[in-house]
Design a protein around this motif. Structure first.
Motif, PDB file in Angstrom:
ATOM      1  N   LEU A 123       0.890  -1.193  -0.008  1.00 13.47           N
ATOM      2  CA  LEU A 123      -0.080   0.124  -0.106  1.00 13.47           C
ATOM      3  C   LEU A 123       0.861   1.292  -0.146  1.00 13.47           C
ATOM      4  O   LEU A 123       1.775   1.380   0.785  1.00 13.47           O
ATOM      5  CB  LEU A 123      -0.931  -0.066   1.177  1.00 13.47           C
ATOM      6  CG  LEU A 123      -2.175   0.965   1.223  1.00 13.47           C
ATOM      7  CD1 LEU A 123      -3.254   0.679   0.393  1.00 13.47           C
ATOM      8  CD2 LEU A 123      -2.564   1.199   2.738  1.00 13.47           C
ATOM      9  N   VAL A 164      -1.564   3.785  10.755  1.00 18.82           N
ATOM     10  CA  VAL A 164      -2.528   3.107   9.606  1.00 18.82           C
ATOM     11  C   VAL A 164      -4.000   3.471   9.594  1.00 18.82           C
ATOM     12  O   VAL A 164      -4.655   3.734   8.743  1.00 18.82           O
ATOM     13  CB  VAL A 164      -2.056   1.652   9.351  1.00 18.82           C
ATOM     14  CG1 VAL A 164      -2.895   0.752   8.515  1.00 18.82           C
ATOM     15  CG2 VAL A 164      -0.542   1.617   8.924  1.00 18.82           C
ATOM     16  N   THR A 182      -5.645   5.491   6.902  1.00 20.77           N
ATOM     17  CA  THR A 182      -6.429   4.598   5.927  1.00 20.77           C
ATOM     18  C   THR A 182      -7.640   3.906   6.458  1.00 20.77           C
ATOM     19  O   THR A 182      -8.440   3.455   5.669  1.00 20.77           O
ATOM     20  CB  THR A 182      -5.529   3.458   5.479  1.00 20.77           C
ATOM     21  OG1 THR A 182      -5.254   2.608   6.477  1.00 20.77           O
ATOM     22  CG2 THR A 182      -4.196   3.914   4.805  1.00 20.77           C
ATOM     23  N   LEU A 229      -7.603   1.179   7.889  1.00 19.82           N
ATOM     24  CA  LEU A 229      -7.295  -0.277   8.116  1.00 19.82           C
ATOM     25  C   LEU A 229      -6.985  -0.835   9.443  1.00 19.82           C
ATOM     26  O   LEU A 229      -6.488   0.048  10.200  1.00 19.82           O
ATOM     27  CB  LEU A 229      -6.323  -0.529   6.964  1.00 19.82           C
ATOM     28  CG  LEU A 229      -6.723  -0.229   5.604  1.00 19.82           C
ATOM     29  CD1 LEU A 229      -5.463  -0.378   4.495  1.00 19.82           C
ATOM     30  CD2 LEU A 229      -7.789  -1.294   5.072  1.00 19.82           C
ATOM     31  N   PRO A 268      -8.783   0.404   1.661  1.00 21.82           N
ATOM     32  CA  PRO A 268      -8.285   1.582   2.427  1.00 21.82           C
ATOM     33  C   PRO A 268      -9.167   2.787   1.901  1.00 21.82           C
ATOM     34  O   PRO A 268      -9.650   2.989   0.832  1.00 21.82           O
ATOM     35  CB  PRO A 268      -6.878   1.862   1.818  1.00 21.82           C
ATOM     36  CG  PRO A 268      -6.932   1.026   0.601  1.00 21.82           C
ATOM     37  CD  PRO A 268      -7.951   0.017   0.582  1.00 21.82           C
ATOM     38  N   TRP A 300      -4.731   6.262  -1.434  1.00 19.44           N
ATOM     39  CA  TRP A 300      -4.219   5.001  -1.156  1.00 19.44           C
ATOM     40  C   TRP A 300      -4.330   3.964  -2.106  1.00 19.44           C
ATOM     41  O   TRP A 300      -5.571   3.862  -2.681  1.00 19.44           O
ATOM     42  CB  TRP A 300      -4.298   4.440   0.037  1.00 19.44           C
ATOM     43  CG  TRP A 300      -4.083   5.321   1.514  1.00 19.44           C
ATOM     44  CD1 TRP A 300      -4.823   6.352   1.986  1.00 19.44           C
ATOM     45  CD2 TRP A 300      -2.958   5.543   1.795  1.00 19.44           C
ATOM     46  NE1 TRP A 300      -4.354   6.861   2.950  1.00 19.44           N
ATOM     47  CE2 TRP A 300      -2.932   6.738   2.811  1.00 19.44           C
ATOM     48  CE3 TRP A 300      -1.530   5.303   1.603  1.00 19.44           C
ATOM     49  CZ2 TRP A 300      -1.792   6.960   3.667  1.00 19.44           C
ATOM     50  CZ3 TRP A 300      -0.265   5.738   2.195  1.00 19.44           C
ATOM     51  CH2 TRP A 300      -0.578   6.651   3.030  1.00 19.44           C
TER      52      TRP A 300
END
Ligand SMILES: Nc1nc2c([nH]c(=O)n2[C@H]2C[C@H](O)[C@@H](COP(=O)(O)OP(=O)(O)OP(=O)(O)O)O2)c(=O)[nH]1
Ligand SMILES: [Mg+2]
Length: 143
Positions: free
Chosen positions: A23, A57, A61, A63, A102, A113
């Motif tokens: 990513l 993260v 994103t 995630l 993402p 992303w």
């Protein structure tokens, strides 16, 4: 009298791996603007590297990650837009839910992303990341 040199910054960058992809997002922030970099950010007081990786993260994103492991440390001086020494702790991790996609939660810092094939990475990469990969760093290899 000249001002004292700036203190080095400590960041954590995360190779988030999915199949043979990683990513990356194009930076909008002044250091490395327009280059592709890992999700990540500055270590906060008292934080573990794994904790910083998971937090950054998630913030950038949305995630959730698992299997967070240390890979290496980089040490770079970047001169644009102003001189700064970047110490980056590079980690690798996997998606906690392989189906989660993402989201660009900090659009002022990143263009968006996307997953990129390790054998066909976008250009230009963020300088410190380019240097680490150029030295042979491969997050898909066991260490
Ligand atoms: N995100 C990211 N940062 C990296 C990489 N390589 C590297 O040296 N760094 C350094 C640059 C910065 O000094 C530091 C922190 O990253 P960042 O610039 O994304 O910080 P940020 O705004 O998201 O962090 P924050 O201040 O909101 O906590 O890590 C990389 O590949 N990705
Ligand atoms: Mg960041």
């Amino acid at each position: 009298m000249s001002s004292p040199p700036p203190k080095p910054e400590v960041g954590v960058g995360v190779f988030l791996l999915k199949g043979n992809k990683v990513l990356l997002g194009r930076r909008r922030t002044s250091v490395g603007r327009g280059t592709f970099a890992l999700p990540g950010g500055h270590l906060e007081f008292g934080e573990s590297f794994e904790g910083c990786a998971a937090r950054e993260v998630k913030e950038e994103t949305g995630l959730d990650i698992t299997g967070i492991e240390f890979m290496t440390v980089t040490n770079n001086v970047v001169s644009e837009p102003k001189p700064v020494q970047l110490i980056a702790v590079l980690m690798r991790a996997a998606l906690a839910d392989p189906h989660q996609a993402p989201v660009n939660l900090e659009p002022e810092k990143c263009d968006g992303w996307d997953w990129y094939d390790w054998n066909d990475l976008p250009q230009p990469l963020f300088g410190p990341l380019e240097t680490a990969i150029g030295r042979g760093l491969n997050p898909f290899m066991c260490n």
